[in-house]
Design an enzyme around this catalytic site. Sequence first.
Site, mmCIF file in Angstrom:
data_model
loop_
_atom_site.group_PDB
_atom_site.id
_atom_site.type_symbol
_atom_site.label_atom_id
_atom_site.label_comp_id
_atom_site.label_asym_id
_atom_site.label_seq_id
_atom_site.Cartn_x
_atom_site.Cartn_y
_atom_site.Cartn_z
ATOM 1 C CB CYS A 163 14.901 -11.486 3.394
ATOM 2 S SG CYS A 163 15.595 -12.176 1.876
ATOM 3 C CG HIS A 303 18.080 -11.611 8.663
ATOM 4 N ND1 HIS A 303 16.844 -12.007 8.197
ATOM 5 C CD2 HIS A 303 18.830 -11.338 7.555
ATOM 6 C CE1 HIS A 303 16.850 -11.990 6.859
ATOM 7 N NE2 HIS A 303 18.031 -11.591 6.457
ATOM 8 C CD GLU A 314 21.046 -10.529 12.726
ATOM 9 O OE1 GLU A 314 19.963 -10.568 13.339
ATOM 10 O OE2 GLU A 314 21.354 -11.344 11.825
ATOM 11 C CE LYS A 332 16.774 -16.342 7.498
ATOM 12 N NZ LYS A 332 16.502 -15.499 8.680
ATOM 13 C CG HIS A 337 17.071 -16.653 3.838
ATOM 14 N ND1 HIS A 337 15.878 -16.208 4.364
ATOM 15 C CD2 HIS A 337 17.723 -15.538 3.426
ATOM 16 C CE1 HIS A 337 15.821 -14.904 4.279
ATOM 17 N NE2 HIS A 337 16.924 -14.464 3.714
#
Length: 408
Positions: A163, A303, A314, A332, A337
């Site tokens: 990813c 992310h 994160e 997202k 994703h």
Amino acid sequence: MTEPFHAAVTGLGLVTPAGVGVEESWRTLLAGRPTASIDDSLKGMPVDISCRVPGFDADALLGRRTAWRLDRYVHLALVACREALADSGLDPREWDGARVGVVMGNALGGVGTFTSQHETLLADGAGRVSSMLIPMMGVNMVAGYLAIDCDALGPNLVTTTACASATTAIGTARDLLRSGRCDIVLSGGAEAALSRPIMAGFTRMGALSRRVDDPTAASRPFERDRDGFVAAEGAGVLVLERHEHAVARGARIRARVSGYGASADAHHATAPDPSGAGAEAAIRSALSDADLAPSDVDHVNAHGTSTPSGDAVEARVLARVFPELPAVTSVKGVTGHSLGAAGAIEAACAVLAISHGEVPPTANLADPDPELDIDVVRGAPRRLAVAAATSNSFGFGGQNAVLVLTAN
């Protein structure tokens, strides 16, 4: 310390679940309108929702003769690349192709083609398998086909870091420009892996949201009750140039890629290191490469996949690195994703935030996780002068990649 190297971003192309083209995608992202829905191709599976690109007609956009011999992930990339080139004002008929490179990110290759041809093999035998199987499914082929489409004769490669693939690609493209090997690099990522075997695999891992009765609410980054990501497809391409090359031709410079950092967790195949040490190292490395302090960063495109552990790690890292709390968003919530394409789509969104002075909201964030001490934009876009932003990508295998983007 050496002077930071700034790669000029002169063109953007997007094909996402939020829309075909930069303008439509950006409009949907600013509206915070989720795109997840029931996916008829996944009928009967435990998780039958996804985020697909709406109204994408490869025959109409590329021509039937071209479309039939390419996997969908290359379809998406070609359309995004052509938009990016048009946006840049570059004409491949006029450039020195030997000075133009292509670096694309992709995680899984042409799995749609592989799945359909495996079914043909089982049903009809080896003699009925398409002779185009290998060139359609190869992970490397997206870069090859982009080069063929626009006569780019320079370095040509695909990065595969799960990813983080597209972010790795953009960082690698900047390195090619910095080395002097290229004047222009077309870079980004593409993915179209919404096949039944892949979706079954993600489901068995427990990675996907189970909110199948309410698809639009399923992808909810940093929300208290998030339960997994919604798989998506898409592509993003950025035209990167040596800054002096862009200036010399009078190009509009949307923003600059000014830093890149990468690291490995060396912890687990699929789970992030709970300490976040690898992710933090990548962010700090990118900031150092750009010669910026954490306080210089106004915006973080996170992310933010909507998984319980990933978002938590994160957020803790962001709180440690950025005590002054820059504006954080995860697109997202809208797009889902898109795996190996996500980093390119999100880097493009960071460029748009810089050029438009506006940060899109994180969709479905009504009740933020109280344990996550970050400033997540929600509800509506936030007007903000963005001089510097980071775009974060973290992948299976513990592969971390971070870009720093700055105003010109």
